[in-house]
Design an enzyme around this catalytic site. Structure first.
Site, short mmCIF file in Angstrom:
data_model
loop_
_atom_site.label_atom_id
_atom_site.label_comp_id
_atom_site.label_asym_id
_atom_site.label_seq_id
_atom_site.Cartn_x
_atom_site.Cartn_y
_atom_site.Cartn_z
N VAL A 59 4.00 8.24 0.44
CA VAL A 59 3.97 7.89 -0.99
C VAL A 59 3.93 9.15 -1.85
CG1 VAL A 59 2.65 6.76 -2.82
CG2 VAL A 59 2.85 5.66 -0.59
N ASP B 114 -2.72 18.43 -0.21
CA ASP B 114 -3.14 17.60 0.91
C ASP B 114 -4.22 18.35 1.68
OD1 ASP B 114 -1.70 14.99 2.48
OD2 ASP B 114 -3.03 16.23 3.70
N THR C 79 -5.55 3.90 2.30
CA THR C 79 -6.76 3.08 2.26
C THR C 79 -6.73 2.13 3.45
OG1 THR C 79 -5.57 1.77 0.59
CG2 THR C 79 -7.38 3.15 -0.19
N THR D 157 -3.80 1.55 -2.49
CA THR D 157 -4.03 0.11 -2.54
C THR D 157 -5.52 -0.18 -2.39
OG1 THR D 157 -1.88 -0.29 -1.56
CG2 THR D 157 -3.45 -2.11 -1.49
N CYS E 162 0.06 -1.33 5.20
CA CYS E 162 0.17 -2.14 3.98
C CYS E 162 -0.02 -3.62 4.30
CB CYS E 162 1.53 -1.91 3.31
SG CYS E 162 1.69 -0.28 2.58
N ARG F 40 0.56 4.23 12.40
CA ARG F 40 -0.73 3.68 12.00
C ARG F 40 -0.75 2.15 12.08
NH1 ARG F 40 -1.63 6.17 6.21
NH2 ARG F 40 0.63 6.07 6.23
#
Length: 436
Positions: free
Chosen positions: A22, A40, A90, A125, A265, A336
């Protein structure tokens, strides 16, 4: 001079905190218009970017090499910025509750380097309320500044679809929100610089947070329905894909398909919403039911593979099964929360030897997360069954004849999770074929 004007005239800078799938496209896009600092906490990741390698595979190596953005792991550079975008993951904990540590950590980092007159926009999110109730107090504590007086906040949910070259950052309408009209206007104007599709101004931060979390929850529920249909039709001996093809001829039929629903997501966001609902005394029924179905699909695919091995008179313990694809979705390196790992773990419970082939997956993450070392195509020999779990473009180049050579005898068991191959062609070539 307004903050927007100062940024456009390059008197002030934008920071993007979190350079993943993102944050990096966002940093690249903004850097074509204004001065950008991309930050980062992973020094190794930033060094790969500085060496010209796009580890996300979202924007390409050339874009990384040509960007004017300052890419860094040193937080001191954030003090040079007045508009901060937080784009960190998240995830969820093992008990399916939200893991807010990355966004809390990012809030502390930004807070330590926050200056008067700044705006902080969160893209991660979250459930409604996180920005104002959790992040703002941290920003105030770390900076010693007062929200609404010395700095302001907003929320603009990310909508990037990893691996999708059509629906990109610039071509997806961006939902934006601010704590007041002034911050909303500034945030909207800044995003409008790079979002060709335009922005939607949400009426509040909580509305924008809620809009994001239900987008993926809706998709999760629809896929869960397809997965449940697949289980039912499999028991009936009916091909689900053929059913969906027939139903899809109606103009208002929603075209979803069964599959392994993982990632950071769709496989995560519903739990953020149900967690907040539980806090308020409401136990979700539809959302959690759909999540349960999707969470169990890896085990289901493994069980079907075992049943097919038994029908083919194969000895289960010691059988060799190759799994093609381990990322959470096609043409994306991200592993992930991939549900393919559930398939692998379940097969190994039966004593089945598994080999994983994935030319796209991030090998470092694959080892760190799951202790899996991917094999090469040369290692895939004398298999009892092959599972095509993720339809990467590279796999679509394989011919049925090529796959035949990978088995140890004339019984060719092919588990085609996403229906990548033509069923009739496979069966006419002697394959024992199964798909969701």
């Amino acid at each position: 001079m307004s903050l927007y004007e100062a940024i456009v005239s390059k008197k002030e800078k934008i920071s993007v905190v979190g350079l993943g799938y993102v944050g990096m496209p966002l940093a690249i896009a903004f850097s074509k218009k204004v001065d950008v600092v991309g930050f980062d906490i992973s020094e190794s990741k930033v060094k790969q970017y500085l060496n010209g390698t796009d580890v996300t595979k979202e924007v390409g190596d050339q874009a990384i090499q040509e960007t004017t953005a300052l890419l860094t792991w040193e937080e001191k550079h954030l003090r040079d910025c007045k508009f901060h975008v937080v784009a960190v993951p998240t995830p969820i904990n093992k008990d399916k509750t939200p893991d807010l540590r990355p966004v809390i950590g990012a809030s502390r980092t930004v807070g330590r380097n926050l200056t008067e007159g700044s705006i902080v926009v969160f893209e991660s999110t979250v459930f409604p309320g996180v920005t104002e109730d959790i992040c703002v107090p941290i920003l105030e504590e770390e900076s010693g500044l007062k929200c609404g007086v010395d700095f302001k906040v907003g929320y603009s949910p990310e909508r990037i679809n990893p691996g999708d070259k059509v629906h990109r950052l610039e071509t997806i309408v961006k939902v934006v929100s601010g704590m007041d009209e002034e911050s909303l206007d500034t945030i909207a104007k800044i995003y409008e610089m790079v979002i060709e599709a335009g922005v939607h101004r949400a009426e509040s931060i909580k509305v924008a947070e809620a809009a994001k979390v239900i987008e993926n929850s809706q998709r999760d529920i629809n896929i869960a329905f397809m997965n449940e249909l697949s289980i039912i039709f499999n028991k009936m001996g009916i091909d689900t894909n053929a059913v969906l093809e027939a139903s899809g001829t109606k103009w208002n039929f929603l075209k979803f398909s069964p599959g392994l629903v993982g990632g950071h997501c769709i496989g995560v966001d519903p739990y953020y919403l149900t967690y907040k609902a539980e806090e308020l005394g409401y136990h979700s029924q539809i959302i959690l039911s759909g999540r349960k179905i999707n969470d169990d699909m890896g085990k289901y695919v493994a069980e079907q593979t075992v049943k097919i091995l038994i029908k083919a008179d194969k000895q289960i313990k010691g059988s060799k099964v190759a799994i093609f694809g381990v990322t959470f979705k096609e043409n994306c390196p991200d592993v992930r929360n991939t549900k393919v790992v559930d398939v692998i773990n379940e097969l190994q419970e039966y004593g089945i030897e598994t080999k994983v082939l994935d030319p796209v997956a991030d090998k470092e993450d694959l080892w760190r997360e799951y202790k899996i070392n991917p094999s090469s195509i040369e290692d895939i020999q004398d298999m009892d069954a092959i599972i095509f779990a993720v339809p990467h473009e590279e796999f679509k180049e394989l011919k049925i004849e090529d796959i035949k050579k990978l088995y140890q005898n004339h019984k060719h068991l092919l588990i085609d999770v996403k229906g990548m191959f033509d069923k009739k062609e496979a069966e006419s070539n002697g394959f024992i074929y199964w798909r969701l």
